[in-house]
Scaffold this active site. Structure first.
Site, PDB file in Angstrom:
ATOM      1  N   ALA A  46     -63.627  84.257   5.956  1.00 65.35           N
ATOM      2  CA  ALA A  46     -63.191  85.291   5.001  1.00 65.35           C
ATOM      3  C   ALA A  46     -63.178  86.693   5.608  1.00 65.35           C
ATOM      4  O   ALA A  46     -63.377  87.682   4.915  1.00 65.35           O
ATOM      5  CB  ALA A  46     -64.057  85.254   3.748  1.00 65.35           C
ATOM      6  N   HIS A  49     -59.678  90.309  10.072  1.00 60.14           N
ATOM      7  CA  HIS A  49     -59.950  90.705  11.452  1.00 60.14           C
ATOM      8  C   HIS A  49     -59.245  92.005  11.813  1.00 60.14           C
ATOM      9  O   HIS A  49     -58.105  92.249  11.388  1.00 60.14           O
ATOM     10  CB  HIS A  49     -59.490  89.605  12.413  1.00 60.14           C
ATOM     11  CG  HIS A  49     -60.368  88.384  12.370  1.00 60.14           C
ATOM     12  ND1 HIS A  49     -61.618  88.358  12.928  1.00 60.14           N
ATOM     13  CD2 HIS A  49     -60.163  87.165  11.816  1.00 60.14           C
ATOM     14  CE1 HIS A  49     -62.154  87.159  12.733  1.00 60.14           C
ATOM     15  NE2 HIS A  49     -61.300  86.417  12.058  1.00 60.14           N
ATOM     16  N   GLU A 336     -53.964  78.864  12.267  1.00 57.75           N
ATOM     17  CA  GLU A 336     -55.434  78.939  12.331  1.00 57.75           C
ATOM     18  C   GLU A 336     -55.845  80.408  12.372  1.00 57.75           C
ATOM     19  O   GLU A 336     -55.007  81.301  12.203  1.00 57.75           O
ATOM     20  CB  GLU A 336     -55.947  78.133  13.520  1.00 57.75           C
ATOM     21  CG  GLU A 336     -55.361  78.551  14.836  1.00 57.75           C
ATOM     22  CD  GLU A 336     -56.055  77.875  16.002  1.00 57.75           C
ATOM     23  OE1 GLU A 336     -57.173  77.386  15.858  1.00 57.75           O
ATOM     24  OE2 GLU A 336     -55.457  77.854  17.086  1.00 57.75           O
ATOM     25  N   CYS A 441     -75.203  75.432 -15.178  1.00 56.08           N
ATOM     26  CA  CYS A 441     -73.966  75.653 -15.953  1.00 56.08           C
ATOM     27  C   CYS A 441     -72.961  74.507 -15.905  1.00 56.08           C
ATOM     28  O   CYS A 441     -71.990  74.513 -16.640  1.00 56.08           O
ATOM     29  CB  CYS A 441     -73.296  76.953 -15.528  1.00 56.08           C
ATOM     30  SG  CYS A 441     -72.655  76.924 -13.839  1.00 56.08           S
TER      31      CYS A 441
HETATM   32  C1  LIG Z   1     -63.723  77.627  10.283  1.00 58.06           C
HETATM   33  C2  LIG Z   1     -62.592  78.574  10.000  1.00 58.06           C
HETATM   34  C3  LIG Z   1     -62.808  79.948   9.988  1.00 58.06           C
HETATM   35  C4  LIG Z   1     -61.756  80.826   9.766  1.00 58.06           C
HETATM   36  N1  LIG Z   1     -62.005  82.162   9.629  1.00 58.06           N
HETATM   37  C5  LIG Z   1     -60.991  83.012   9.421  1.00 58.06           C
HETATM   38  C6  LIG Z   1     -61.236  84.396   9.234  1.00 58.06           C
HETATM   39  O1  LIG Z   1     -62.377  84.827   9.140  1.00 58.06           O
HETATM   40  N2  LIG Z   1     -60.173  85.223   9.126  1.00 58.06           N
HETATM   41  C7  LIG Z   1     -58.899  84.785   9.201  1.00 58.06           C
HETATM   42  O2  LIG Z   1     -57.983  85.590   9.173  1.00 58.06           O
HETATM   43  N3  LIG Z   1     -58.631  83.452   9.294  1.00 58.06           N
HETATM   44  C8  LIG Z   1     -59.648  82.572   9.372  1.00 58.06           C
HETATM   45  N4  LIG Z   1     -59.412  81.242   9.463  1.00 58.06           N
HETATM   46  C9  LIG Z   1     -58.039  80.778   9.371  1.00 58.06           C
HETATM   47  C10 LIG Z   1     -57.550  80.713   7.925  1.00 58.06           C
HETATM   48  O3  LIG Z   1     -58.538  80.171   7.087  1.00 58.06           O
HETATM   49  C11 LIG Z   1     -56.298  79.867   7.897  1.00 58.06           C
HETATM   50  O4  LIG Z   1     -55.398  80.382   8.842  1.00 58.06           O
HETATM   51  C12 LIG Z   1     -55.619  79.837   6.544  1.00 58.06           C
HETATM   52  O5  LIG Z   1     -56.519  79.561   5.513  1.00 58.06           O
HETATM   53  C13 LIG Z   1     -54.508  78.804   6.580  1.00 58.06           C
HETATM   54  O6  LIG Z   1     -53.895  78.784   5.349  1.00 58.06           O
HETATM   55  P1  LIG Z   1     -52.691  77.796   5.082  1.00 58.06           P
HETATM   56  O7  LIG Z   1     -52.139  78.152   3.767  1.00 58.06           O
HETATM   57  O8  LIG Z   1     -51.777  77.809   6.252  1.00 58.06           O
HETATM   58  O9  LIG Z   1     -53.353  76.353   5.073  1.00 58.06           O
HETATM   59  P2  LIG Z   1     -54.157  75.646   3.896  1.00 58.06           P
HETATM   60  O10 LIG Z   1     -55.023  76.582   3.174  1.00 58.06           O
HETATM   61  O11 LIG Z   1     -54.804  74.444   4.483  1.00 58.06           O
HETATM   62  O12 LIG Z   1     -53.018  75.219   2.889  1.00 58.06           O
HETATM   63  C14 LIG Z   1     -52.162  74.134   3.132  1.00 58.06           C
HETATM   64  C15 LIG Z   1     -51.868  73.461   1.813  1.00 58.06           C
HETATM   65  O13 LIG Z   1     -50.913  72.445   2.011  1.00 58.06           O
HETATM   66  C16 LIG Z   1     -51.237  71.360   1.160  1.00 58.06           C
HETATM   67  N5  LIG Z   1     -50.603  70.152   1.697  1.00 58.06           N
HETATM   68  C17 LIG Z   1     -50.870  69.527   2.864  1.00 58.06           C
HETATM   69  N6  LIG Z   1     -50.106  68.436   2.999  1.00 58.06           N
HETATM   70  C18 LIG Z   1     -49.322  68.351   1.902  1.00 58.06           C
HETATM   71  C19 LIG Z   1     -48.344  67.438   1.443  1.00 58.06           C
HETATM   72  N7  LIG Z   1     -48.026  66.346   2.147  1.00 58.06           N
HETATM   73  N8  LIG Z   1     -47.747  67.659   0.248  1.00 58.06           N
HETATM   74  C20 LIG Z   1     -48.072  68.744  -0.502  1.00 58.06           C
HETATM   75  N9  LIG Z   1     -49.022  69.634  -0.120  1.00 58.06           N
HETATM   76  C21 LIG Z   1     -49.628  69.451   1.061  1.00 58.06           C
HETATM   77  C22 LIG Z   1     -52.755  71.319   1.234  1.00 58.06           C
HETATM   78  O14 LIG Z   1     -53.328  70.606   0.155  1.00 58.06           O
HETATM   79  C23 LIG Z   1     -53.107  72.791   1.228  1.00 58.06           C
HETATM   80  O15 LIG Z   1     -53.331  73.285  -0.071  1.00 58.06           O
HETATM   81  C24 LIG Z   1     -60.452  80.332   9.622  1.00 58.06           C
HETATM   82  C25 LIG Z   1     -60.237  78.947   9.607  1.00 58.06           C
HETATM   83  C26 LIG Z   1     -61.313  78.078   9.748  1.00 58.06           C
HETATM   84  C27 LIG Z   1     -61.106  76.618   9.640  1.00 58.06           C
END
Ligand SMILES: Cc1cc2nc3c(=O)[nH]c(=O)nc-3n(C[C@H](O)[C@H](O)[C@H](O)COP(=O)(O)OP(=O)(O)OC[C@H]3O[C@@H](n4cnc5c(N)ncnc54)[C@H](O)[C@@H]3O)c2cc1C
Length: 478
Positions: A46, A49, A336, A441
């Site tokens: 969270a 950066h 990522e 809760c």
């Molecule tokens: C350990 C860790 C620490 C991190 N710390 C930071 C940080 O401090 N600061 C920062 O900037 N970033 C951080 N990140 C990176 C950040 O969390 C991610 O880049 C971001 O949350 C990615 O979001 P997203 O929407 O791409 O993926 P997600 O949040 O994974 O969303 C993808 C969505 O697609 C859906 N989906 C998948 N397959 C299908 C399907 N077949 N059909 C329909 N829906 C599907 C999933 O259910 C999900 O809801 C961190 C990541 C990790 C793991």
């Protein structure tokens, strides 16, 4: 036929959806889970950066500092918690000072403002609870902290209010090319769309591979965390990183916007994209490493642990853009870290691609504002009295640890894209996030969900699917 179908309701998909909702476009979001932000967006550090970390020239480096500067306005417009608390990268050995200076240089190259190296005395004056072993630190005042799911929910609600359609519990199982677009086949329906945006997180390789011969592979990389009670929430004020050394990357210690303390993550490559287990070994590792940064680890105050999965690709960078051999299919894959920080910019970037392809008109009635839930805990007594007078449900406290009232829970259920599960309520109101972790809760929230959604108590789930909380009555065959 939709103009754009977005796969995934994480922070990436929601940022893109909100940007597209500014235009006269028919947009839908397909999400396999029951709610917004149930993938990596719900489980990360969270941190907003500052942007010194990424290698210059990469997309991560190009987007980070620019995206960081968007948070002040965005958090006001969408009413989510964000604090520019600043960050420190600690150096523990004089021999590593060149490395610290290199990191500062890299930050300057990436466009990060106001970076400065502080000596030991200045660092300890800023953060008295840091270890005496610190020799210097890189200070980035633009670093921040945010609530990632509150941000994603804010974007989703705003996109919805501006016309985007949402289809939850729709897993995309296949994507087929049509003459004029794509057919997305889910377990419930078939959606046709001119353009597709792949924001499927750790599954974005699978979506890409349905349509392209240029295959992607995402290896989930687990990161584990410990959350501490608010009693020690101000143990540090800044986000505390460790300078990566030959011994490893280190872990962070940070306050959260909700007032807790957070430590983690480690980094372990795994095979299973749904494995969110925490491990004894992993938690011991982060506790050991975080202990290097601070004077005393307040282990007695740990209230929860969790795991998040990084969408790691071989490219080690974001993959954003139209897939060369799949016209109209746009990847926002391998997002990522710092993907949470970069999301607002990724949204704007993908919108630009789509505007260029479809030339839509801008809506004259786009409303950029969204109002969040009134949080009883954050109000003055005067404000509380006034609100209770207006709506007595705000006078009934449901979650004692976080002082969450029934009024907030009702608002979480009945607002656009409202909560339908226990975790949905937790992420919108914090009911169940406190010291007792829903021990008090849970049954109360369950009753409210059952009453308001007009479903049996046995049908209420923790996070959708089969995660039912009640299976029957005591001493009854089940
Ligand atoms: C350990 C860790 C620490 C991190 N710390 C930071 C940080 O401090 N600061 C920062 O900037 N970033 C951080 N990140 C990176 C950040 O969390 C991610 O880049 C971001 O949350 C990615 O979001 P997203 O929407 O791409 O993926 P997600 O949040 O994974 O969303 C993808 C969505 O697609 C859906 N989906 C998948 N397959 C299908 C399907 N077949 N059909 C329909 N829906 C599907 C999933 O259910 C999900 O809801 C961190 C990541 C990790 C793991």
């Amino acid at each position: 036929m939709y103009d754009v179908a977005i796969i995934g309701a994480g922070i990436t998909g929601m940022s893109i959806a909100r940007e597209l909702s500014k235009y006269d476009l028919k947009v839908c979001v397909l999400e396999k889970e029951v709610d917004i932000a149930m993938g990596t967006t719900k489980a990360n550090s969270a941190i907003v950066h500052a942007g010194f970390d990424a290698k210059p020239g990469t997309l991560k480096a190009k987007l980070n500092a620019k995206a960081n500067s968007m948070f002040d306005q965005l958090s006001k417009d969408l009413d989510f918690h964000f604090r520019r608390n600043g960050s420190l990268v600690l150096c523990f050995d004089e021999k590593d000072m060149d490395h610290l200076r290199d990191l500062m240089e890299q930050g300057i190259q990436n466009g990060v403002p106001d970076l400065v190296i502080l000596d030991k005395a200045a660092v300890l004056a800023m953060e008295p609870n840091l270890s005496e072993d610190v020799v210097a630190a890189l200070y980035a005042p633009t670093g921040g902290i945010v609530c990632p799911y509150e941000m994603a929910i804010g974007m989703a609600e705003n996109a919805y209010e501006n016309g985007v359609e949402f289809f939850f519990e729709n897993t995309v199982l296949d994507i087929q090319k049509l003459n004029n677009g794509y057919a997305l086949i889910t377990d419930k329906n078939t959606f046709k769309s001119k353009l597709v945006v792949n924001a499927a997180g750790v599954y974005s390789d699978k979506m890409n591979n349905f349509v392209s011969s240029s295959k992607l592979s995402i290896i989930p990389r687990r990161g584990e965390y410990c959350v501490f009670d608010k009693e020690v929430g101000s143990y540090v004020d800044k986000t505390i990183f460790q300078l990566p050394t030959k011994l490893g990357k280190g872990v962070l210690v940070t306050p959260t916007v909700d007032g807790n303390l957070l430590i983690g993550p480690n980094a372990v490559d795994i095979d299973d994209k749904d494995d969110l287990t925490t491990t004894r070994i992993g938690l011991d590792e982060i506790l050991r490493k975080a202990s290097l940064s601070i004077k005393k680890m307040p282990s007695h105050a740990i209230i929860a642990s969790f795991t998040g999965l990084r969408a790691r690709t071989e490219a080690d960078d974001f993959i954003i853009g139209e897939v060369p051999d799949a016209k109209g299919f746009i990847n926002a894959a391998g997002i990522e870290s710092p993907g949470l920080t970069c999301a607002p910019f990724i949204g704007a970037m993908v919108k630009e691609f789509i505007v260029e392809m479809l030339h839509p008109l801008e809506k004259s009635n786009f409303n950029p504002l969204r109002k969040g839930i009134h949080h009883f805990l954050e109000m003055t007594n005067e404000e509380r009295k006034a609100l209770i007078k207006q709506d007595p449900a705000y006078g009934k406290i449901v979650c004692r640890c976080e002082t969450v009232s029934e009024g907030e829970i009702l608002s979480a259920i009945h607002r656009p894209l409202g909560a339908t599960t226990l975790d949905g309520i937790k992420r919108r109101t914090r009911a169940g996030s406190g010291r007792c972790q829903a021990g008090f809760c849970m049954t109360r929230v369950l009753d409210i969900l059952s009453r308001e959604l007009e479903i049996k108590r046995t049908e209420v789930t923790k996070f959708g699917g089969e995660s039912k909380l009640l299976v029957g009555k005591n001493k009854q065959d089940v």
